[in-house]
Every structure is written in structure tokens, then in C-alpha cells.
Write an enzyme that holds these catalytic residues in place. Structure first.
Site, mmCIF file in Angstrom:
data_model
loop_
_atom_site.group_PDB
_atom_site.id
_atom_site.type_symbol
_atom_site.label_atom_id
_atom_site.label_comp_id
_atom_site.label_asym_id
_atom_site.label_seq_id
_atom_site.Cartn_x
_atom_site.Cartn_y
_atom_site.Cartn_z
ATOM 1 N N GLU A 215 29.955 17.737 57.959
ATOM 2 C CA GLU A 215 30.870 17.237 58.987
ATOM 3 C C GLU A 215 30.243 16.930 60.351
ATOM 4 O O GLU A 215 30.604 17.551 61.368
ATOM 5 C CB GLU A 215 32.041 18.213 59.146
ATOM 6 N N GLU A 326 35.167 17.866 50.350
ATOM 7 C CA GLU A 326 36.184 18.741 50.936
ATOM 8 C C GLU A 326 37.520 18.029 50.964
ATOM 9 O O GLU A 326 37.634 16.907 51.495
ATOM 10 C CB GLU A 326 35.836 19.176 52.370
#
Length: 393
Positions: A215, A326
Site C-alpha cells: 500500500e 487485500e
């Protein structure tokens, strides 16, 4: 509440229904089930591999998919990657040491190794195991922490023993102590050092997938970020790890929605020293709650529109591949429906979308808002049973 288990059963039996129900699959390459939808839903092509019953009127194309239909009737070529269809779960714990600014607090927890055989027995074959950079490599450019590596290895090996794949994930948000890699923080050489050592350690494990970075967010120079990613890729291959896939992440928290317009055009230029791009996959995330944060129990979208746009972009740019590493939701009726539909789409979009891993099990207990950790008695969370399990490979 719609039963996703029943939904999956009907999908698995060709001709089980003369008309497909709302949001069910109704077409795609290899599809042998119902191709008409129950009114008022219309069978809408989302990509060559997946058509779905979406709201609309007969003879009309759903606005959510209108931009995805190709003017050519020729099927899209199959990507050349070697990974099978994947589906599984993040097992959190070691990442508890990593904050979103890349700072480190020594409070990691080893995920319960019993979970790997538990989930694998139900069909899971992908486990993402995140960790904090500072715990794995306490000094930039220095050696790996052998004490921590021993703990981490025990977890990785337990997951690999199931026959599945493991994503080794550096969970540091493209930064260390608030400073961005290659942009005022750790240098690209220091980042490459971490990956050189990790890749050498796992070079013989063909079922390890290298997750370059979790991320990235608020990265001011996306071209420079692509250069940092290239340094990691080069280091992995130079260390002798040539059989493994590498996941390369974009911006805005690895957003699947942002990839085509933000970091994606830069990351398309990242090359693999072993040749081709079939082992370089994009690492994308997408949650289903109101602000895409993964912090709310309720879901408001199934993300099919976003993932359709991503699939088209991947196919139009060298027929590339991605993994949704995710995604997830709460144990609520809305998430059981929406996540089930999202993962059904991911499954049908193979091989462009190789698979998914939901967030999260591991050291999270059943009270965590997005928990799919088994209950103390060994039973599973409703979200896992109704939305995830039916869409495992």
C-alpha cells in the site's frame, strides 16, 4: 439474506436454472450454464470471461459495463503467466509492528500456524504473510534479523506445507519512519538490499511470491516510485530468485481503482531481467465499505465496475495480470452478498485476475471488525462460509 453457498452451488451445476438469478453469471468463455436472466435483469458482458445478470432493460447494455465491450468479437489472448487460479487469506500478526507512516513498534505476533491447514482443507491455496521492514532488517543495508527470520520462516513453511503459495509482503507503505523510498527516505539501493537478502533466502521456493511493498500512499513522484520498484525487481532476480512471481504495487494504498490512471502507466515500464512480463503482476487492493478503508462492518459495493475497468486496462496493455491481495468486509449481510459477488467476478476473470486473498485472519481474533479467523471451537466466520469459501479455486 441471499445464501452465497447456494449461489455457488447453482453456478457449479450447468443448466441448474433455466434463467440465472440477479447478479449471477450468465456467460463468458467456457460457461455452460444459463445465459438468460430473470426479469428485470439483463445478461451483460463484463469481459470475455464473465457476463453477469445486472439491472437493465432487454436489448440494453448496463451502463456499468458499456465501456468494457470490445468492438471485436475475437477473444482476448490468455496471459502467459504460470500461476494457477489462487484464492486465500491474509494472516496478520507480524505486521502489527508497522504503522502507515512506516514507523516501527516491536509488538508483532506470530500468526497461528494451525490456520494454514484449516483454510487449505477448504480449498485455500494463497496465504499473504505481512511483516515490518524494520523487524526483518533493523539497519538499512545491513543483515537480516536472524531471530525474526527464524520466526517468520516457521510461519512461511507451515503455509507452504499445504501445497499453496505464500506472498512474502513488506508492509511498510513505501516509506520508513515517514520518509518515502527513493524520495527523501531510504535510497533505492537500501530498498534493493532488503529484497536481495530476502530473495536469496527464498530463491529455491518456487511457491513464494514476492510482494514488493504494501500500500504505497501519498507518493508525490510516481515515476520515481516506478524506479524504486524496478530496483527491487532487479535485486530479486540478481539474487538468483528467477522462478517466482513478483507483485508490483501502485499508488493510493495500492488501489485497484487508481492503478489505470495513476501509477499504472509508469509501472508498465518496469521490466523483468529474466525477460518478458509474465512474472511481474500488479498488486491491487479494494475494499467494499463506504470509504474503501476496510474499517467498517457494512459493505456498499461489489466492486465489479472497478474490477471490470481494471481487467480491460490490463488486457489492453500487454495482456498483463494482477492479484487482489487485500479485500474484505464485516460479518454482515451486506458484505456476505457484496464480497461474494466480487470474488465470483475475480474467479471468473482468471487468468487476467489471478486470484485474491481476503483481509484477514492470523493473529486477529473473532472480535476484529473484518475477522475471518476461525472461532475457538474451529468453526468459521459467516463471511468466510458464505462469501469466500464458495469462490476458492
Amino acid at each position: 439474506m441471499k445464501s452465497l453457498a447456494l449461489f455457488a452451488t447453482l453456478l457449479a451445476v450447468p443448466g441448474a436454472l433455466s434463467q440465472a438469478s440477479e447478479y449471477a453469471q450468465c456467460g463468458g468463455i467456457g460457461w455452460t450454464g444459463a445465459t438468460a436472466c430473470q426479469s428485470p435483469f439483463v445478461c451483460t458482458e463484463l469481459n470475455s470471461y464473465y457476463s453477469q445478470c445486472l439491472p437493465g432493460s432487454p436489448g440494453a447494455t448496463s451502463s456499468s459495463a458499456s465501456s468494457t465491450i470490445s468492438s471485436s468479437s475475437a477473444p482476448t489472448p490468455t496471459p502467459s503467466g504460470s500461476l494457477p487460479r489462487l484464492g486465500g487469506v491474509n494472516t496478520a500478526g507480524y505486521d502489527f509492528s508497522a504503522a502507515t507512516d512506516g514507523s516501527f513498534v516491536d509488538n508483532s505476533v506470530s500468526p497461528p500456524v494451525s490456520q494454514y491447514s484449516h483454510f487449505a482443507s477448504q480449498g485455500a491455496n494463497l496465504f499473504r504473510i505481512p511483516f515490518a521492514w524494520s523487524e526483518m532488517q533493523p539497519t538499512l543495508g545491513g543483515p537480516l534479523n536472524q531471530s525474526f527470520l527464524s520466526r517468520y520462516d516457521a510461519t512461511v513453511n507451515a503455509a507452504l506445507a499445504t501445497g499453496g503459495y505464500v506472498i512474502v509482503d513488506v508492509h511498510n507503505y513505501a516509506r520508513l519512519n515517514g520518509q518515502i523510498i527513493g524520495q527523501g527516505g531510504p535510497t533505492n539501493d537500501q530498498f534493493a538490499s532488503l529484497w536481495s537478502l530476502l530473495a536469496a533466502h527464498y530463491a529455491s521456493q518456487s511457491h513464494v511470491i514476492f510482494g514488493v511493498m504494501n500500500e504505497p500512499h501519498d507518493v508525490p513522484d510516481l515515476g520515481a516510485w516506478a524506479t524504486s520498484v524496478q530496483a527491487a525487481v532487479n535485486a530479486i532476480r540478481s539474487a538468483g530468485a528467477t522462478s517466482q512471481a513478483i507483485l508490483i504495487p501502485g499508488s493510493s494504498w495500492a488501489s485497484a481503482q487508481a492503478l489505470p490512471t495513476e501509477a499504472g502507466p509508469y509501472l508498465l515500464k518496469v521490466t523483468d531481467p529474466i525477460g518478458g512480463t509474465s512474472k511481474l503482476l500488479f498488486d491491487v487492493h479494494k475494499y467494499l465499505d463506504s470509504d474503501n478503508s476496510g474499517t467498517h462492518a457494512d459493505c456498499v459495493t461489489n466492486n465489479v465496475d472497478v474490477l471490470t475497468t481494471l481487467v480491460n486496462w490490463l488486457q489492453q496493455n500487454g495482456n498483463r495480470q494482477a492479484i487482489l491481495s487485500e479485500t474484505g468486509g464485516g460479518n454482515t449481510a451486506s458484505c456476505e452478498t457484496d464480497l461474494g459477488q466480487e470474488l465470483a467476478y475475480v474467479k471468473q476473470a482468471f487468468p487476467t485476475l489471478v486470484g485474491f486473498s481476503v483481509w484477514a485472519a492470523g493473529a486477529f481474533d473473532s472480535t476484529y471488525i473484518l475477522s475471518v479467523s476461525p472461532n475457538p471451537d474451529g468453526s468459521d466466520q459467516p463471511l468466510w462460509v458464505d462469501a469466500v469459501k464458495p469462490n476458492l479455486p
